[in-house]
Design a protein around this motif. Structure first.
Motif, PDB file in Angstrom:
ATOM      1  N   LEU A  52       0.829  -1.211   0.000  1.00  0.00           N
ATOM      2  CA  LEU A  52       0.000   0.000   0.000  1.00  0.00           C
ATOM      3  C   LEU A  52       0.862   1.259   0.000  1.00  0.00           C
ATOM      4  CD1 LEU A  52      -2.672  -1.098   2.653  1.00  0.00           C
ATOM      5  CD2 LEU A  52      -2.857  -1.189   0.171  1.00  0.00           C
ATOM      6  N   SER A  53       2.122   1.095  -0.373  1.00  0.00           N
ATOM      7  CA  SER A  53       3.060   2.222  -0.365  1.00  0.00           C
ATOM      8  C   SER A  53       2.627   3.332  -1.322  1.00  0.00           C
ATOM      9  CB  SER A  53       4.458   1.735  -0.745  1.00  0.00           C
ATOM     10  OG  SER A  53       5.344   2.812  -0.907  1.00  0.00           O
ATOM     11  N   ASP A  54       2.950   4.583  -0.960  1.00  0.00           N
ATOM     12  CA  ASP A  54       2.699   5.711  -1.863  1.00  0.00           C
ATOM     13  C   ASP A  54       3.645   5.690  -3.052  1.00  0.00           C
ATOM     14  OD1 ASP A  54       0.679   6.685  -0.242  1.00  0.00           O
ATOM     15  OD2 ASP A  54       2.035   7.959   0.930  1.00  0.00           O
ATOM     16  N   ASN A  55       4.769   4.995  -2.882  1.00  0.00           N
ATOM     17  CA  ASN A  55       5.737   4.856  -3.964  1.00  0.00           C
ATOM     18  C   ASN A  55       5.238   3.757  -4.911  1.00  0.00           C
ATOM     19  OD1 ASN A  55       8.056   3.760  -5.467  1.00  0.00           O
ATOM     20  ND2 ASN A  55       9.278   5.175  -4.230  1.00  0.00           N
ATOM     21  N   LYS A  56       4.881   4.156  -6.125  1.00  0.00           N
ATOM     22  CA  LYS A  56       4.253   3.217  -7.063  1.00  0.00           C
ATOM     23  C   LYS A  56       5.145   2.023  -7.366  1.00  0.00           C
ATOM     24  CE  LYS A  56       2.150   2.878 -11.650  1.00  0.00           C
ATOM     25  NZ  LYS A  56       1.778   3.611 -12.893  1.00  0.00           N
ATOM     26  N   LEU A  57       6.448   2.259  -7.600  1.00  0.00           N
ATOM     27  CA  LEU A  57       7.340   1.168  -7.978  1.00  0.00           C
ATOM     28  C   LEU A  57       7.523   0.182  -6.830  1.00  0.00           C
ATOM     29  CD1 LEU A  57       8.910   0.155 -10.376  1.00  0.00           C
ATOM     30  CD2 LEU A  57      10.894   1.486  -9.612  1.00  0.00           C
ATOM     31  N   ILE A  58       7.695   0.711  -5.612  1.00  0.00           N
ATOM     32  CA  ILE A  58       7.816  -0.174  -4.455  1.00  0.00           C
ATOM     33  C   ILE A  58       6.526  -0.964  -4.261  1.00  0.00           C
ATOM     34  CG2 ILE A  58       7.980  -0.233  -1.932  1.00  0.00           C
ATOM     35  CD1 ILE A  58      10.036   1.979  -2.083  1.00  0.00           C
ATOM     36  N   ARG A  59       5.392  -0.284  -4.421  1.00  0.00           N
ATOM     37  CA  ARG A  59       4.094  -0.955  -4.261  1.00  0.00           C
ATOM     38  C   ARG A  59       3.933  -2.103  -5.254  1.00  0.00           C
ATOM     39  NH1 ARG A  59       1.218   3.226  -4.981  1.00  0.00           N
ATOM     40  NH2 ARG A  59       0.448   2.909  -7.115  1.00  0.00           N
ATOM     41  N   LEU A  60       4.230  -1.847  -6.517  1.00  0.00           N
ATOM     42  CA  LEU A  60       4.068  -2.871  -7.553  1.00  0.00           C
ATOM     43  C   LEU A  60       5.030  -4.026  -7.353  1.00  0.00           C
ATOM     44  CD1 LEU A  60       3.586  -0.646 -10.738  1.00  0.00           C
ATOM     45  CD2 LEU A  60       1.846  -1.929  -9.498  1.00  0.00           C
ATOM     46  N   ARG A  61       6.273  -3.709  -6.991  1.00  0.00           N
ATOM     47  CA  ARG A  61       7.267  -4.771  -6.829  1.00  0.00           C
ATOM     48  C   ARG A  61       7.016  -5.591  -5.579  1.00  0.00           C
ATOM     49  NH1 ARG A  61      12.770  -1.653  -9.054  1.00  0.00           N
ATOM     50  NH2 ARG A  61      12.373  -2.165 -11.263  1.00  0.00           N
ATOM     51  N   ALA A  62       6.537  -4.968  -4.521  1.00  0.00           N
ATOM     52  CA  ALA A  62       6.185  -5.718  -3.310  1.00  0.00           C
ATOM     53  C   ALA A  62       5.040  -6.686  -3.609  1.00  0.00           C
ATOM     54  CB  ALA A  62       5.790  -4.756  -2.195  1.00  0.00           C
ATOM     55  N   ARG A  63       4.047  -6.219  -4.369  1.00  0.00           N
ATOM     56  CA  ARG A  63       2.919  -7.088  -4.728  1.00  0.00           C
ATOM     57  C   ARG A  63       3.366  -8.222  -5.645  1.00  0.00           C
ATOM     58  NH1 ARG A  63      -1.836  -2.563  -5.984  1.00  0.00           N
ATOM     59  NH2 ARG A  63      -2.036  -1.801  -3.828  1.00  0.00           N
ATOM     60  N   GLU A  64       4.267  -7.936  -6.576  1.00  0.00           N
ATOM     61  CA  GLU A  64       4.752  -8.974  -7.496  1.00  0.00           C
ATOM     62  C   GLU A  64       5.482 -10.078  -6.744  1.00  0.00           C
ATOM     63  OE1 GLU A  64       7.420 -11.322  -9.625  1.00  0.00           O
ATOM     64  OE2 GLU A  64       8.219  -9.609  -8.498  1.00  0.00           O
ATOM     65  N   ILE A  65       6.338  -9.688  -5.806  1.00  0.00           N
ATOM     66  CA  ILE A  65       7.102 -10.683  -5.045  1.00  0.00           C
ATOM     67  C   ILE A  65       6.166 -11.517  -4.174  1.00  0.00           C
ATOM     68  CG2 ILE A  65       8.836 -10.998  -3.238  1.00  0.00           C
ATOM     69  CD1 ILE A  65      10.234  -8.481  -4.377  1.00  0.00           C
ATOM     70  N   LEU A  66       5.212 -10.872  -3.517  1.00  0.00           N
ATOM     71  CA  LEU A  66       4.280 -11.603  -2.663  1.00  0.00           C
ATOM     72  C   LEU A  66       3.392 -12.536  -3.476  1.00  0.00           C
ATOM     73  CD1 LEU A  66       3.274  -8.846  -0.088  1.00  0.00           C
ATOM     74  CD2 LEU A  66       4.629 -10.896   0.335  1.00  0.00           C
ATOM     75  N   ARG A  67       2.973 -12.099  -4.670  1.00  0.00           N
ATOM     76  CA  ARG A  67       2.157 -12.973  -5.513  1.00  0.00           C
ATOM     77  C   ARG A  67       2.968 -14.186  -5.960  1.00  0.00           C
ATOM     78  NH1 ARG A  67      -2.405 -13.651  -8.249  1.00  0.00           N
ATOM     79  NH2 ARG A  67      -2.333 -14.661 -10.288  1.00  0.00           N
ATOM     80  N   TYR A  68       4.224 -13.965  -6.299  1.00  0.00           N
ATOM     81  CA  TYR A  68       5.090 -15.089  -6.665  1.00  0.00           C
ATOM     82  C   TYR A  68       5.159 -16.101  -5.520  1.00  0.00           C
ATOM     83  CZ  TYR A  68       9.321 -17.759  -7.586  1.00  0.00           C
ATOM     84  OH  TYR A  68      10.215 -18.787  -7.770  1.00  0.00           O
ATOM     85  N   CYS A  69       5.298 -15.602  -4.286  1.00  0.00           N
ATOM     86  CA  CYS A  69       5.362 -16.493  -3.117  1.00  0.00           C
ATOM     87  C   CYS A  69       4.050 -17.250  -2.927  1.00  0.00           C
ATOM     88  CB  CYS A  69       5.695 -15.689  -1.861  1.00  0.00           C
ATOM     89  SG  CYS A  69       7.341 -14.955  -1.853  1.00  0.00           S
ATOM     90  N   GLU A  70       2.935 -16.564  -3.154  1.00  0.00           N
ATOM     91  CA  GLU A  70       1.623 -17.205  -3.032  1.00  0.00           C
ATOM     92  C   GLU A  70       1.445 -18.295  -4.086  1.00  0.00           C
ATOM     93  OE1 GLU A  70      -1.018 -13.956  -3.416  1.00  0.00           O
ATOM     94  OE2 GLU A  70      -0.918 -13.365  -1.308  1.00  0.00           O
ATOM     95  N   LEU A  71       1.857 -17.998  -5.322  1.00  0.00           N
ATOM     96  CA  LEU A  71       1.764 -18.991  -6.396  1.00  0.00           C
ATOM     97  C   LEU A  71       2.626 -20.207  -6.097  1.00  0.00           C
ATOM     98  CD1 LEU A  71       1.785 -16.717  -9.571  1.00  0.00           C
ATOM     99  CD2 LEU A  71       0.009 -18.369  -8.971  1.00  0.00           C
ATOM    100  N   LYS A  72       3.810 -19.973  -5.579  1.00  0.00           N
ATOM    101  CA  LYS A  72       4.725 -21.070  -5.250  1.00  0.00           C
ATOM    102  C   LYS A  72       4.132 -21.942  -4.156  1.00  0.00           C
ATOM    103  CE  LYS A  72       9.651 -21.885  -4.349  1.00  0.00           C
ATOM    104  NZ  LYS A  72       9.542 -22.810  -3.214  1.00  0.00           N
ATOM    105  N   ARG A  73       3.543 -21.297  -3.150  1.00  0.00           N
ATOM    106  CA  ARG A  73       2.944 -22.047  -2.053  1.00  0.00           C
ATOM    107  C   ARG A  73       1.741 -22.850  -2.538  1.00  0.00           C
ATOM    108  NH1 ARG A  73       3.561 -18.359   1.294  1.00  0.00           N
ATOM    109  NH2 ARG A  73       1.630 -17.208   0.917  1.00  0.00           N
ATOM    110  N   ALA A  74       0.905 -22.244  -3.387  1.00  0.00           N
ATOM    111  CA  ALA A  74      -0.262 -22.949  -3.930  1.00  0.00           C
ATOM    112  C   ALA A  74       0.167 -24.111  -4.811  1.00  0.00           C
ATOM    113  CB  ALA A  74      -1.132 -21.981  -4.723  1.00  0.00           C
ATOM    114  N   ASP A  75       1.224 -23.915  -5.582  1.00  0.00           N
ATOM    115  CA  ASP A  75       1.769 -24.963  -6.443  1.00  0.00           C
ATOM    116  C   ASP A  75       2.257 -26.141  -5.602  1.00  0.00           C
ATOM    117  OD1 ASP A  75       2.986 -26.035  -8.971  1.00  0.00           O
ATOM    118  OD2 ASP A  75       4.833 -25.656  -7.868  1.00  0.00           O
TER     119      ASP A  75
END
Length: 280
Positions: A52-75
């Protein structure tokens, strides 16, 4: 976290690592991403507030990394399930397949949605109804909510996932048959899946002389009598293999190599506990 970990990653060092997510150099980002992934769950907790960062790039990259972790865990969860011995719990498998494609889905909410969808039918259900009539009624009721479509284009892979069938109201013919089977089970009616002339159908163990098959368009369920030897019963594992094979073929035909390989792993894991070769 133990003292050694706290000493290696004090708050100041964590903050510096997160700030580097804002770096425009992709090489630096890849290195930071690799470091965060190697840290594991603690790093995921650090990243969570920054989605939820005000910094767009940090926000997008934090979400990308967390989604990758979620996908890996679901896999990993789905692979463990597929490698289970003996027959498998069908509905659990369908939910895990859905989670592997979209880890953000809320399984508890979807199960409630499915149950709520059946409340109206349940209020009019009579236990002494013939099983074949119950199947017809369930199919007619579900098709008020779910439209049957064939899978012909890449975006139609959603039709093979139960969560999308319930939320988008569209399902592949074979998946709708399985959903009918799960719905009947909720009312204490045990139906078994069968393969007949290349299609998935249903019949009752108490009345094996009849089977229910969806027509080519999937809009009508046909009930007819047949010899028991005319069709092959499907275990829950085989049903999941059939759906997984459909996904694998779809992703292969549409050039989605990553998803194709992923479903090949699941199919191989399912077949590992089932005798016979996999056909592609």
């Amino acid at each position: 976290m133990n003292d050694n970990f706290e000493g290696k990653w004090p708050q100041s060092k964590r903050d510096a690592l997160i700030r580097l997510l804002d770096d425009d150099d992709p090489e630096i980002y890849n290195q930071i991403r690799k470091t965060l992934l190697s840290i594991g769950k603690p790093a995921q907790k650090w990243l969570q507030p920054h989605t939820l960062s005000d910094n767009k790039l940090i926000r997008l990259r934090a979400r990308e990394i967390l989604r990758y972790c979620e996908l890996k865990r679901a896999d990993e969860d789905l692979l463990v399930f597929c490698l289970g011995r003996g027959d498998l719990e069908l509905e659990t498998g369908l939910w895990l397949f859905a989670k592997s494609a979209d880890p953000s889905i809320n399984l508890s909410a979807l199960k409630i949605l499915f149950d709520d969808m059946l409340l109206q039918y349940g209020s009019t259900h009579h236990a002494n109804t013939k099983y074949e009539q119950v199947l017809l009624d369930i199919h007619d009721y579900l098709t008020k909510f779910i439209t049957v479509r064939e899978v012909t284009r890449s975006e139609h892979s959603a039709y093979l996932y139960i969560d999308k069938a319930l939320t988008n109201k569209i399902a592949h013919r074979d998946l709708l048959v399985v959903i009918c089977m799960l719905a009947a089970k909720r009312f204490g009616i045990q139906l078994e899946a069968i393969m007949f002339q290349g299609k998935v159908g249903l019949h009752s163990p108490s009345a094996p002389s009849w089977i229910g098959i969806l027509d080519d368009e999937g809009s009508d369920l046909k009930i007819f009598t047949t010899e028991v030897d005319d069709h092959d019963s499907l275990s829950n594992r085989q049903i999941l293999m059939h759906i997984c094979r459909n996904l694998h073929q779809l992703y292969k035909q549409t050039g989605q190599d990553k998803h194709m390989k992923q479903n090949l792993y699941y199919l191989t894991a399912l077949a590992d506990s089932f005798p016979g070769a996999i056909e592609f």
